[in-house]
Scaffold this motif. Structure first.
Motif, PDB file in Angstrom:
ATOM      1  N   UNK A 186       0.827  -1.202   0.000  1.00  0.00           N
ATOM      2  CA  UNK A 186       0.000   0.000   0.000  1.00  0.00           C
ATOM      3  C   UNK A 186       0.864   1.257   0.000  1.00  0.00           C
ATOM      4  N   UNK A 187       0.342   2.302  -0.573  1.00  0.00           N
ATOM      5  CA  UNK A 187       1.018   3.607  -0.635  1.00  0.00           C
ATOM      6  C   UNK A 187       0.181   4.630   0.135  1.00  0.00           C
ATOM      7  N   UNK A 188       0.806   5.735   0.488  1.00  0.00           N
ATOM      8  CA  UNK A 188       0.105   6.818   1.165  1.00  0.00           C
ATOM      9  C   UNK A 188      -0.921   7.430   0.217  1.00  0.00           C
ATOM     10  N   UNK A 189      -2.140   7.547   0.695  1.00  0.00           N
ATOM     11  CA  UNK A 189      -3.211   8.146  -0.097  1.00  0.00           C
ATOM     12  C   UNK A 189      -3.059   9.675  -0.111  1.00  0.00           C
ATOM     13  N   UNK A 190      -3.567  10.333  -1.160  1.00  0.00           N
ATOM     14  CA  UNK A 190      -3.475  11.800  -1.217  1.00  0.00           C
ATOM     15  C   UNK A 190      -4.073  12.494   0.014  1.00  0.00           C
ATOM     16  N   UNK A 191      -5.138  11.948   0.576  1.00  0.00           N
ATOM     17  CA  UNK A 191      -5.774  12.573   1.739  1.00  0.00           C
ATOM     18  C   UNK A 191      -4.904  12.522   2.995  1.00  0.00           C
ATOM     19  N   UNK A 192      -3.863  11.696   2.988  1.00  0.00           N
ATOM     20  CA  UNK A 192      -3.012  11.522   4.169  1.00  0.00           C
ATOM     21  C   UNK A 192      -1.607  12.102   3.999  1.00  0.00           C
ATOM     22  N   UNK A 193      -1.405  12.945   3.018  1.00  0.00           N
ATOM     23  CA  UNK A 193      -0.083  13.554   2.827  1.00  0.00           C
ATOM     24  C   UNK A 193       0.128  14.697   3.811  1.00  0.00           C
ATOM     25  N   UNK A 194       1.293  14.708   4.409  1.00  0.00           N
ATOM     26  CA  UNK A 194       1.648  15.694   5.430  1.00  0.00           C
ATOM     27  C   UNK A 194       1.767  17.083   4.807  1.00  0.00           C
ATOM     28  N   UNK A 195       1.239  18.084   5.528  1.00  0.00           N
ATOM     29  CA  UNK A 195       1.353  19.473   5.083  1.00  0.00           C
ATOM     30  C   UNK A 195       2.782  19.976   5.274  1.00  0.00           C
ATOM     31  N   UNK A 196       3.167  20.867   4.427  1.00  0.00           N
ATOM     32  CA  UNK A 196       4.456  21.539   4.503  1.00  0.00           C
ATOM     33  C   UNK A 196       4.519  22.385   5.785  1.00  0.00           C
ATOM     34  N   UNK A 197       5.673  22.392   6.442  1.00  0.00           N
ATOM     35  CA  UNK A 197       5.835  23.146   7.692  1.00  0.00           C
ATOM     36  C   UNK A 197       5.520  24.630   7.506  1.00  0.00           C
ATOM     37  N   UNK A 198       5.881  25.185   6.371  1.00  0.00           N
ATOM     38  CA  UNK A 198       5.627  26.606   6.100  1.00  0.00           C
ATOM     39  C   UNK A 198       4.118  26.875   6.034  1.00  0.00           C
ATOM     40  N   UNK A 199       3.386  25.976   5.417  1.00  0.00           N
ATOM     41  CA  UNK A 199       1.919  26.101   5.337  1.00  0.00           C
ATOM     42  C   UNK A 199       1.318  26.037   6.739  1.00  0.00           C
ATOM     43  N   UNK A 200       1.799  25.095   7.543  1.00  0.00           N
ATOM     44  CA  UNK A 200       1.291  24.944   8.916  1.00  0.00           C
ATOM     45  C   UNK A 200       1.570  26.209   9.719  1.00  0.00           C
ATOM     46  N   UNK A 201       2.797  26.722   9.645  1.00  0.00           N
ATOM     47  CA  UNK A 201       3.158  27.933  10.400  1.00  0.00           C
ATOM     48  C   UNK A 201       2.296  29.122   9.981  1.00  0.00           C
ATOM     49  N   UNK A 202       2.001  29.230   8.684  1.00  0.00           N
ATOM     50  CA  UNK A 202       1.180  30.331   8.195  1.00  0.00           C
ATOM     51  C   UNK A 202      -0.268  30.231   8.638  1.00  0.00           C
ATOM     52  N   UNK A 203      -0.825  29.038   8.606  1.00  0.00           N
ATOM     53  CA  UNK A 203      -2.241  28.846   8.932  1.00  0.00           C
ATOM     54  C   UNK A 203      -2.491  28.727  10.442  1.00  0.00           C
ATOM     55  N   UNK A 204      -1.509  28.226  11.178  1.00  0.00           N
ATOM     56  CA  UNK A 204      -1.677  27.978  12.616  1.00  0.00           C
ATOM     57  C   UNK A 204      -0.478  28.544  13.387  1.00  0.00           C
TER      58      UNK A 204
END
Length: 191
Positions: A91-109
């Motif tokens: 099995x491979x990682x599904x698109x819905x389970x891909x980790x967000x980029x740290x920069x995106x996380x810092x910007x949004x939260x």
């Protein structure tokens, strides 16, 4: 110390299975937002609590809504990112389970802290397809870190497979998908 694992609220990726699993970066549904708000009455956060959050939008949203106006420590960590359960090397990682980029996380939260003390490969691949022996080493390290904190409670906002993987590791009992928590379901462990 209490360690409480909480599954995120209903995500958009669950609305039209299996096709919706192909969604990139799904957030919470309207029901998921309501479920996250209901956590405020189920679990009253204190400023001394620690909330550890998976770096996926639906878990970040759940933690953000639940912890609104509480100045507790909020840490984003790939050690609680999505994990397939049971593991299957094909099995491979599904698109819905891909980790967000740290920069995106810092910007949004911006009130959340990024766990910078981990190898970069965990921020790109996470624990989703990691062999059980490797996961067990990281799980033990994560639990040791939790035990070393001088707090009464640590909450982990994560995913059904991840929570079940940690439950299996902690209990030493074989679990199945039937043991998955429901949306905003939880599991408590004394450490």
């Amino acid at each position: 110390m209490e360690l409480i694992f909480i599954r995120h609220g209903q995500g958009e990726h669950t609305l039209d299975l299996p096709a919706s699993l192909q969604l990139m970066d799904p957030g919470l549904t309207k029901d998921g937002v309501s479920q996250a708000k209901s956590l405020q009455t189920q679990f009253t956060l204190a400023e001394s609590d620690i909330v550890i959050v998976s770096p996926i939008r639906r878990t970040l949203q759940t933690a953000y809504i639940w912890s609104n106006d509480i100045n507790c420590k909020k840490i984003v960590s790939p050690l609680v990112s999505p994990r397939m359960f049971p593991q299957n090397p094909k099995w491979k990682t599904l698109p819905c389970d891909r980790i967000l980029n740290k920069k995106v996380i810092k910007g949004a939260y911006p009130t959340f802290t990024i766990d910078e003390g981990l190898p970069e490969e965990l921020w790109s691949s996470g624990i989703n397809t990691m062999p059980e022996q490797e996961f067990n080493v990281l799980a033990e390290s994560f639990l040791e870190w939790c035990r070393s904190q001088s707090v009464e409670r640590i909450y982990v906002v994560s995913h059904d497979g991840t929570i079940t993987s940690y439950r299996q590791f902690i209990s030493g009992k074989r679990l199945t998908r039937k043991d998955f928590p429901k949306e905003t379901g939880w599991f408590k462990q004394l450490c």
